[in-house]
Motif scaffolding. Structure first.
Motif, mmCIF file in Angstrom:
data_model
loop_
_atom_site.group_PDB
_atom_site.id
_atom_site.type_symbol
_atom_site.label_atom_id
_atom_site.label_comp_id
_atom_site.label_asym_id
_atom_site.label_seq_id
_atom_site.Cartn_x
_atom_site.Cartn_y
_atom_site.Cartn_z
ATOM 1 N N UNK A 310 0.821 -1.219 0.000
ATOM 2 C CA UNK A 310 0.000 0.000 0.000
ATOM 3 C C UNK A 310 0.851 1.263 0.000
ATOM 4 N N UNK A 311 2.139 1.097 -0.342
ATOM 5 C CA UNK A 311 3.046 2.247 -0.452
ATOM 6 C C UNK A 311 3.342 2.520 -1.921
ATOM 7 N N UNK A 312 3.281 3.802 -2.282
ATOM 8 C CA UNK A 312 3.511 4.218 -3.665
ATOM 9 C C UNK A 312 4.748 5.111 -3.724
ATOM 10 N N UNK A 313 5.752 4.650 -4.475
ATOM 11 C CA UNK A 313 6.995 5.399 -4.644
ATOM 12 C C UNK A 313 6.853 6.298 -5.869
ATOM 13 N N UNK A 314 6.932 7.591 -5.644
ATOM 14 C CA UNK A 314 6.829 8.564 -6.727
ATOM 15 C C UNK A 314 8.243 9.007 -7.101
ATOM 16 N N UNK A 315 8.681 8.649 -8.294
ATOM 17 C CA UNK A 315 10.032 8.982 -8.750
ATOM 18 C C UNK A 315 9.937 10.047 -9.833
#
Length: 466
Positions: A310-315
């Protein structure tokens, strides 16, 4: 007593779409006092307040010159504000970082992890900006660049000679919640086989290890993705007003736990697929023009959102090293371009505490395009171009030089590579040494609206003289 919107406001609740249903239910069931309070606690949206203190983040960057000091300070200033966003749990800055937009907006070269949240502004309009390489074996690099030049398309809008979008993809896109509308599909079709403008490029070079000639393309999802971004920002703003009104509008988010969040994630995956197809068609058509088969082909994004539970890594301009972020990974290899006169790096690496599973995406900038152009004001455009491209076959598709994309517009490539080593941001396993590069150039000089304006002006002058 009758419950109204005023009643809820007096109880301390912020007006929202949920008011109507809550008021109807409360009146129908004649709720009041403690019963009303308990009901409202359950049905009212949870308000997410920004963190009072910024969440700590990893600073994989340092200033190597006076010019870089101001850039790094600005990057830290915007990250310090960004990391107060209530969804964020972790973050990192890469050596190629540079600020973009207002304070609090994710910088290029920034990575942030957010719980149950997709932040459209953190992938920007250029969703899934990415790079793809193809090895053509030991062909003459000029022959490859010439063939690619005859195939590719840079500049604004679409292309007149359309490539056919795969029907199977088109059928799935037509049923998508966000992308199935007429405008999205028009953009998907007309922008297919195009590379846009700015820092997007088509690069040809030779492997330092094998001598093979390799083509690298760099672009994002064009208007197809930009259209999704516009929709995403509107939805995120609606949620922000309801659940986190004190969060900066630029950092609004769509909760993944909501149905719209899941649908937006699905649309992002279609945009990713379109972008890969868009790279691939340029490489395939170039192979056909050369009458050769490709030996190796792989790609990776460096501007996207990556999900882990449920974690979203925004790069926002960072290369994913970890294979959990790249489902179609090829031997864990990734591409990191620098500038047109420097090698494209082929790297691989492991996730560490400070890199969060990412590496730089390029060389970055220390100053804006406009400032760089002013800095070069003492010389003609042709003089600057000749100096900076003397060892490479540099071409601008529009035939108008854009000096804001020449090598000196970017950070020192050697410093970026050194900091990659210092901070453990991927290991270089090969380099694609530069032969030549195609970019859009200053295509707006001959943009249709400018051509029309010039034509109208000439017609007015002719009429005034006659």
């Amino acid at each position: 007593m009758e419950i109204t919107g005023k009643t809820l406001i007096e109880l301390g609740y912020r007006p929202g779409k949920w008011f109507r249903e809550a008021i109807e239910y409360a009146n129908k069931n004649q709720l009041e006092g403690e019963e009303l309070s308990k009901y409202l606690e359950v049905v009212s949206p949870t308000i997410h307040e920004p963190h009072k203190k910024a969440i700590e983040y990893f600073k994989n960057i340092k200033a190597e010159s006076k010019e870089e000091v101001d850039n790094v300070q600005q990057v830290f200033a915007t990250m310090d504000e960004l990391m107060k966003t209530p969804t964020i749990t972790n973050g990192a800055v890469m050596p190629d970082a540079c600020p973009t937009g207002s304070v609090g907006q994710i910088p290029v070269g920034g990575v942030v992890a957010a719980k149950d949240a997709i932040h459209p502004s953190m992938h920007s309009a250029d969703i899934c900006c990415s790079v793809m390489m193809t090895s053509f074996g030991h062909l003459d690099p000029k022959k490859v660049l010439d063939a690619a030049h005859s195939i590719t398309h840079f500049g604004g809008g679409g292309r007149q000679q359309l490539f056919e979008l795969p029907k199977e993809f088109e059928e799935r896109a037509l049923t998508d919640y966000f992308l199935g509308d007429e405008r999205s599909m028009m953009l998907a079709r007309t922008h297919y086989g195009t590379q846009g403008d700015g820092n997007h490029f088509l690069f040809v070079g030779q492997s330092k290890t094998t001598g093979e000639t390799i083509m690298v393309t760099h672009h994002g999802s064009r208007g197809f993705g930009a259209n999704l971004y516009t929709k995403g920002m509107k939805i995120a703003e609606r949620y922000r007003k309801q659940i986190s009104p004190k969060t900066r509008p630029i950092n609004a988010w769509i909760p993944y736990s909501e149905d719209e969040g899941k649908k937006y994630w699905e649309s992002l995956q279609l945009v990713r697929e379109w972008t890969k197809l868009n790279h691939n068609v340029l490489h395939e058509k170039t192979s056909e023009a050369l009458k050769v088969d490709s030996l190796i082909r792989f790609w990776n994004e460096h501007n996207f959102v990556f999900k882990d539970g449920d974690t979203f890594y925004h790069a926002k301009g960072a290369t994913p090293l970890d294979d959990r972020f790249v489902p179609d990974s090829y031997k864990q290899l990734r591409l990191v371009p620098l500038n047109m006169s420097e090698p494209v790096l082929i790297v691989k690496g492991e996730t560490t505490e400070n890199n969060l599973g990412f590496a730089p995406h390029g060389a970055g900038r220390n100053i804006s395009r406009t400032k760089h152009i002013r800095k070069k004001g003492g010389k003609s455009v042709q003089e600057v171009f000749a100096e900076e491209t003397k060892d490479i076959d540099a071409r601008f598709f529009s035939k108008h030089i854009d000096i804001s994309e020449l090598p000196s517009a970017y950070k020192d490539a050697k410093n970026v590579q050194q900091q990659m080593k210092e901070f453990g941001l991927g290991e270089v396993v090969d380099e694609i040494l530069p032969y030549g590069c195609i970019m859009a150039g200053d295509w707006k000089v001959d943009a249709p609206w400018r051509k029309k304006r010039r034509k109208d002006r000439l017609n007015d002058e002719y009429r005034s003289k006659s």
